[in-house]
Design an enzyme around this catalytic site. Structure first.
Site, PDB file in Angstrom:
ATOM      1  N   GLY A 234       0.853  -1.184   0.000  1.00 60.48           N
ATOM      2  CA  GLY A 234       0.000   0.000   0.000  1.00 60.48           C
ATOM      3  C   GLY A 234       0.883   1.225   0.000  1.00 60.48           C
ATOM      4  N   GLY A 237       3.047   1.108   3.531  1.00 55.38           N
ATOM      5  CA  GLY A 237       3.902   0.018   3.964  1.00 55.38           C
ATOM      6  C   GLY A 237       3.615  -1.237   3.170  1.00 55.38           C
ATOM      7  N   ASP A 353     -11.497   5.841   3.864  1.00 60.14           N
ATOM      8  CA  ASP A 353     -10.725   5.351   2.710  1.00 60.14           C
ATOM      9  C   ASP A 353     -11.384   4.077   2.164  1.00 60.14           C
ATOM     10  OD1 ASP A 353      -8.770   5.446   0.808  1.00 60.14           O
ATOM     11  OD2 ASP A 353      -7.158   4.685   2.096  1.00 60.14           O
TER      12      ASP A 353
HETATM   13  P1  ADP Z   1      -2.363   0.308   3.182  1.00 62.88           P
HETATM   14  O1  ADP Z   1      -2.668   1.063   4.417  1.00 62.88           O
HETATM   15  O2  ADP Z   1      -0.920   0.392   2.796  1.00 62.88           O
HETATM   16  O3  ADP Z   1      -3.324   0.629   2.057  1.00 62.88           O
HETATM   17  P2  ADP Z   1      -3.849  -2.138   3.568  1.00 62.88           P
HETATM   18  O4  ADP Z   1      -4.172  -2.550   4.950  1.00 62.88           O
HETATM   19  O5  ADP Z   1      -4.945  -1.525   2.766  1.00 62.88           O
HETATM   20  O6  ADP Z   1      -2.548  -1.231   3.561  1.00 62.88           O
HETATM   21  O7  ADP Z   1      -3.273  -3.410   2.804  1.00 62.88           O
HETATM   22  C1  ADP Z   1      -2.730  -3.305   1.490  1.00 62.88           C
HETATM   23  C2  ADP Z   1      -3.059  -4.542   0.699  1.00 62.88           C
HETATM   24  O8  ADP Z   1      -2.529  -5.699   1.361  1.00 62.88           O
HETATM   25  C3  ADP Z   1      -4.552  -4.817   0.581  1.00 62.88           C
HETATM   26  O9  ADP Z   1      -5.101  -4.137  -0.524  1.00 62.88           O
HETATM   27  C4  ADP Z   1      -4.577  -6.308   0.397  1.00 62.88           C
HETATM   28  O10 ADP Z   1      -4.315  -6.636  -0.959  1.00 62.88           O
HETATM   29  C5  ADP Z   1      -3.405  -6.796   1.251  1.00 62.88           C
HETATM   30  N1  ADP Z   1      -3.859  -7.172   2.613  1.00 62.88           N
HETATM   31  C6  ADP Z   1      -3.975  -6.346   3.666  1.00 62.88           C
HETATM   32  N2  ADP Z   1      -4.358  -7.001   4.763  1.00 62.88           N
HETATM   33  C7  ADP Z   1      -4.506  -8.290   4.401  1.00 62.88           C
HETATM   34  C8  ADP Z   1      -4.893  -9.487   5.100  1.00 62.88           C
HETATM   35  N3  ADP Z   1      -5.232  -9.459   6.383  1.00 62.88           N
HETATM   36  N4  ADP Z   1      -4.941 -10.645   4.406  1.00 62.88           N
HETATM   37  C9  ADP Z   1      -4.625 -10.678   3.104  1.00 62.88           C
HETATM   38  N5  ADP Z   1      -4.242  -9.601   2.388  1.00 62.88           N
HETATM   39  C10 ADP Z   1      -4.181  -8.412   3.013  1.00 62.88           C
HETATM   40 MG    MG Z   2      -5.235   0.341   1.998  1.00 63.59          MG
END
Ligand code: ADP
Ligand code: MG
Length: 526
Positions: A234, A237, A353
């Protein structure tokens, strides 16, 4: 300057000789009766074929080495007694300073007595070259090494100060180590050899620690996780798949500059009773220091299918799948948006978001809402809206017109809820694109793919959404399907330009349930 030195020596000796010749003539008359006079060899520089001079009281031979180390020789007559002291007594001149000339002279009495060898000059201990070299060494030391040393010292001081602050920051982010030991014992009580994540979750719900485990149990758990694969990147991170005691977990590793995002997400998860089937299950947060780099971890359930965005890209959906996805996602938003009272209560939370990348798809195709780094909370009793301390902004593509026009009133919580509903309307459109009717579905496209570039600017979005008031195009295909027609109507009511005309999350959830009930192809079983 060095040529000057050479010429000054030559001129001095020349003046000296002229003076001595002059005084010779003057004094010859006076002294001629008392002093013996000699004829001497006379030359300057080339002494292979010397001439002669007369009337000398002494003859002299001189060796000179100029500032460049160039040697020359002279012979001649000295006809003035008072100059005899300088010419004949000061036998050898060896300068103390480098890069100055040297000379030495011998005098003798008798005709042609200055025919012998020239005095040998003891060379100055350092040659002009070595002097120049030592000079350059001094200059190098002065101008290069010294500043580098000073720079190095400054850098060392900066590193030392930064490390000091880093340690202090780490100390303020985590609890004391002795406390950790106490909790380690508690953790051992919770985690037996045959316990699994579910046991730990059950413990976390009864332990009164919000929706996570007690803080230091979270940390102990975090340190037993092995990271195996990066599954998402993302803006804030990376998300990794990790293994804890042979079970999968997801670890979101924040860039240390996004500490505010990590702190906010941790705060939202751990202080609000967020546990819900359609909210990503939170296990804990941890902060560690690896090589003086702060590592901020947020550990959640691992969701095999990843984000709704990836899921939609990979495959089309049946109406049943489509409805499972949208109703479960709407349920998650309703839980977030709703304030709950009592001991297990929670404030109302706006996500800020909402987008297909922040919704994850579980095995049974129900969804969970994730990524609370930007969330805002509100408590009716106090009337307070907590926006958190975060410079992060939502995703431009999903920003509501009032957000793009910066007309939103930050202290009115309802406006954030309404902005969430605008974004959810766009997500509904994305999901419906992929819903099959008669074996056909559109390719996956992000909202406004046809109006803005792949990474649109604030201005790009403002023009499309606010000025032109464009919205995603509803494909003709949908009009032949009752469910998709109803879905189109619903999403339009979500993305209305006027925030107060938008449907609430609860209204959307109820309408979706009605649409599902009206479609004989759909049997919801969750
Ligand atoms: P950011 O704050 O950087 O946007 P996110 O929490 O949205 O981070 O996570 C980024 C990506 O990582 C998500 O779009 C998804 O594809 C993957 N992801 C995040 N959390 C999980 C999870 N618990 N299990 C599987 N994939 C995840
Ligand atoms: Mg995100």
């Amino acid at each position: 300057m060095r040529t000057d030195t050479f010429w000054s020596w030559t001129i001095c000796i020349f003046v000296f000789i002229v003076l001595s010749n002059y005084s010779n003539t003057v004094h010859a008359v006076i002294n001629s009766k008392n002093v013996s006079r000699y004829t001497c060899y006379n030359c300057d520089g080339n002494c292979d074929k010397p001439s002669t001079c007369d009337n000398a009281i002494v003859c002299y031979s001189y060796s000179v080495i100029d500032a460049y180390g160039f040697a020359s020789f002279q012979r001649g007559c000295l006809d003035k007694k008072d100059l005899q002291y300088f010419m004949c007594k000061a036998k050898e001149y060896i300068p103390e300073k480098p890069n100055t000339g040297q000379y030495s002279g011998v005098c003798c009495n008798g005709d042609y007595c200055n025919n012998g060898s020239f005095p040998v000059l003891t060379p100055h201990t350092s040659s002009p070259e070595s002097d120049a070299a030592s000079d350059s060494v001094v200059k190098i030391l002065q101008f290069i090494i010294a500043p580098i040393l000073v720079l190095f010292l400054i850098l060392a001081a900066v590193v030392f100060i930064l490390r000091h602050f880093h340690k202090r920051r780490m100390a303020s982010l985590v609890s004391h180590n002795d406390l950790e030991n106490i909790y380690q014992d508690e953790f051992k009580g919770v985690v037996t050899d045959d316990s699994n994540l579910k046991d730990i979750f059950d413990y976390s719900v009864t332990s009164g620690s919000g929706s996570g485990l007690p803080l230091l149990i979270q940390r102990t758990l975090a340190r037993q996780i092995t990271l195996v694969q990066c599954i998402g990147k993302g803006r804030y991170g990376e998300v990794w798949k990790g293994i804890w005691q042979s079970e999968s977990v997801a670890v979101k590793i924040f860039f240390s500059r996004d500490e505010a995002s990590w702190a906010r997400e941790t705060e939202i998860y751990s202080t609000m009773m967020l546990r819900h089937d359609n909210i990503l299950g939170y296990m804990g947060s941890d902060v560690t220091s690896v090589n003086s780099c702060t590592q901020l971890w947020l550990i959640t359930n691992y969701i095999e299918n990843g984000s709704l965005y990836d899921y939609l890209n990979d495959r089309p959906l049946t109406a049943q799948e489509m409805m499972t996805i949208v109703i479960s996602a709407a349920s998650g938003i309703v839980h977030l948006h709703t304030e709950m009272f009592g001991t297990d209560g929670k404030p109302a939370i706006a996500h800020r978001d909402i987008k297909s990348k922040n919704i994850l798809v579980k095995d049974n195709r129900t969804c969970v809402i994730a990524d609370f780094g930007l969330a805002v909370t509100h408590t009716q009793t106090t009337g307070s809206t907590d926006v958190g301390e975060n410079y992060r902004v939502g995703t431009k593509r999903y920003m509501a017109p009032e957000v793009l026009e910066e007309k939103i009133n930050p202290s009115v919580f309802e406006s954030y809820r309404r902005a969430d509903m605008y974004a959810f309307g766009l997500v509904l459109w994305e999901v419906c694109l992929r819903c099959l009717t008669g074996g056909i579905a559109e390719e996956y496209r992000p909202p406004f793919h046809d109006c803005v570039p792949s990474d649109p600017s604030f201005e790009d979005m403002r023009k499309v959404v606010c000025v032109d008031q464009q919205r995603p195009v509803i494909p003709n295909r949908w009009s032949s399907d009752m469910t998709l027609t109803s879905m189109a109507k619903l999403m339009k009511e979500c993305w209305n330009h006027n925030p107060s005309a938008r449907l609430t999350s609860l209204r959307v959830k109820k309408t979706l349930a009605k649409i599902a009930a009206a479609d004989p192809k759909i049997h919801l079983d969750f």
